[in-house]
Design a protein around this motif. Sequence first.
Motif, PDB file in Angstrom:
ATOM      1  N   ILE A  47       0.846  -1.194   0.000  1.00 58.06           N
ATOM      2  CA  ILE A  47       0.000   0.000   0.000  1.00 58.06           C
ATOM      3  C   ILE A  47       0.883   1.246   0.000  1.00 58.06           C
ATOM      4  N   ASP A  48       0.579   2.172  -0.896  1.00 58.75           N
ATOM      5  CA  ASP A  48       1.347   3.411  -1.011  1.00 58.75           C
ATOM      6  C   ASP A  48       0.666   4.502  -0.181  1.00 58.75           C
ATOM      7  N   PRO A  49       1.273   4.935   0.936  1.00 55.39           N
ATOM      8  CA  PRO A  49       0.636   5.922   1.799  1.00 55.39           C
ATOM      9  C   PRO A  49       0.632   7.338   1.232  1.00 55.39           C
ATOM     10  N   THR A  50       1.356   7.586   0.150  1.00 54.43           N
ATOM     11  CA  THR A  50       1.435   8.952  -0.374  1.00 54.43           C
ATOM     12  C   THR A  50       0.080   9.453  -0.857  1.00 54.43           C
ATOM     13  N   SER A  51      -0.844   8.541  -1.179  1.00 56.64           N
ATOM     14  CA  SER A  51      -2.176   8.975  -1.605  1.00 56.64           C
ATOM     15  C   SER A  51      -2.943   9.635  -0.454  1.00 56.64           C
ATOM     16  N   LEU A  52      -2.520   9.372   0.771  1.00 60.95           N
ATOM     17  CA  LEU A  52      -3.180   9.964   1.936  1.00 60.95           C
ATOM     18  C   LEU A  52      -2.630  11.342   2.283  1.00 60.95           C
ATOM     19  N   PHE A  53      -1.472  11.679   1.745  1.00 57.67           N
ATOM     20  CA  PHE A  53      -0.869  12.964   2.061  1.00 57.67           C
ATOM     21  C   PHE A  53      -1.772  14.096   1.579  1.00 57.67           C
ATOM     22  N   GLY A  54      -2.033  15.030   2.450  1.00 57.19           N
ATOM     23  CA  GLY A  54      -2.806  16.204   2.077  1.00 57.19           C
ATOM     24  C   GLY A  54      -4.311  16.004   2.052  1.00 57.19           C
ATOM     25  N   ILE A  55      -4.832  14.954   2.689  1.00 51.56           N
ATOM     26  CA  ILE A  55      -6.281  14.734   2.640  1.00 51.56           C
ATOM     27  C   ILE A  55      -7.057  15.843   3.340  1.00 51.56           C
ATOM     28  N   TRP A  56      -6.404  16.570   4.232  1.00 51.80           N
ATOM     29  CA  TRP A  56      -7.058  17.683   4.929  1.00 51.80           C
ATOM     30  C   TRP A  56      -6.586  19.032   4.393  1.00 51.80           C
ATOM     31  N   ALA A  57      -5.996  19.056   3.216  1.00 51.80           N
ATOM     32  CA  ALA A  57      -5.451  20.304   2.663  1.00 51.80           C
ATOM     33  C   ALA A  57      -6.542  21.361   2.492  1.00 51.80           C
ATOM     34  N   ASN A  58      -7.729  20.966   2.072  1.00 51.40           N
ATOM     35  CA  ASN A  58      -8.822  21.922   1.858  1.00 51.40           C
ATOM     36  C   ASN A  58      -9.601  22.211   3.134  1.00 51.40           C
ATOM     37  N   GLU A  59      -9.418  21.378   4.162  1.00 53.73           N
ATOM     38  CA  GLU A  59     -10.083  21.574   5.460  1.00 53.73           C
ATOM     39  C   GLU A  59      -9.042  21.431   6.558  1.00 53.73           C
ATOM     40  N   PRO A  60      -8.252  22.455   6.813  1.00 57.60           N
ATOM     41  CA  PRO A  60      -7.229  22.350   7.866  1.00 57.60           C
ATOM     42  C   PRO A  60      -7.864  22.000   9.214  1.00 57.60           C
ATOM     43  N   ARG A  61      -7.206  21.140   9.972  1.00 58.21           N
ATOM     44  CA  ARG A  61      -7.709  20.682  11.261  1.00 58.21           C
ATOM     45  C   ARG A  61      -6.755  21.126  12.363  1.00 58.21           C
ATOM     46  N   SER A  62      -7.339  21.541  13.468  1.00 58.00           N
ATOM     47  CA  SER A  62      -6.529  21.822  14.646  1.00 58.00           C
ATOM     48  C   SER A  62      -6.945  20.830  15.723  1.00 58.00           C
ATOM     49  N   LEU A  63      -6.080  20.634  16.682  1.00 61.40           N
ATOM     50  CA  LEU A  63      -6.392  19.712  17.768  1.00 61.40           C
ATOM     51  C   LEU A  63      -7.641  20.176  18.512  1.00 61.40           C
ATOM     52  N   GLU A  64      -7.772  21.468  18.704  1.00 55.41           N
ATOM     53  CA  GLU A  64      -8.944  22.033  19.386  1.00 55.41           C
ATOM     54  C   GLU A  64     -10.235  21.712  18.611  1.00 55.41           C
ATOM     55  N   ASN A  65     -10.182  21.867  17.294  1.00 55.09           N
ATOM     56  CA  ASN A  65     -11.341  21.591  16.448  1.00 55.09           C
ATOM     57  C   ASN A  65     -11.727  20.110  16.507  1.00 55.09           C
ATOM     58  N   ILE A  66     -10.748  19.230  16.450  1.00 61.27           N
ATOM     59  CA  ILE A  66     -11.009  17.792  16.514  1.00 61.27           C
ATOM     60  C   ILE A  66     -11.660  17.435  17.839  1.00 61.27           C
ATOM     61  N   ARG A  67     -11.150  17.976  18.938  1.00 65.12           N
ATOM     62  CA  ARG A  67     -11.725  17.686  20.257  1.00 65.12           C
ATOM     63  C   ARG A  67     -13.157  18.205  20.365  1.00 65.12           C
ATOM     64  N   LYS A  68     -13.389  19.417  19.841  1.00 63.62           N
ATOM     65  CA  LYS A  68     -14.719  20.013  19.909  1.00 63.62           C
ATOM     66  C   LYS A  68     -15.739  19.134  19.170  1.00 63.62           C
ATOM     67  N   GLU A  69     -15.386  18.680  17.976  1.00 62.32           N
ATOM     68  CA  GLU A  69     -16.295  17.828  17.212  1.00 62.32           C
ATOM     69  C   GLU A  69     -16.511  16.486  17.892  1.00 62.32           C
TER      70      GLU A  69
END
Length: 78
Positions: A47-69
């Motif tokens: 499995i080539d993990p490079t396809s996963l790179f940048g999956i959140w490029a259009n929706e930047p995530r912060s730790l605070e945002n992840i916890r809130k959700e």
Amino acid sequence: MKITIEIDSKSEMEKLSALFKTFKINKVEVISADDNALPIMKGDKKIDPTSLFGIWANEPRSLENIRKEAWQRRADIG
């Protein structure tokens, strides 16, 4: 009735076993933590993990945002 006792060493197990014998408790089942361990499976190296790179490029995530959700979803469950 079921009672779970966690101990750290074999000597503690022997002492506990002797205690049970003095009280004539004959039905004791010993389950090792190693018996319940899940087997470790190696991942597929093809499995080539490079396809996963940048999956959140259009929706930047912060730790605070992840916890809130995450907390919002937990509130919906209860």
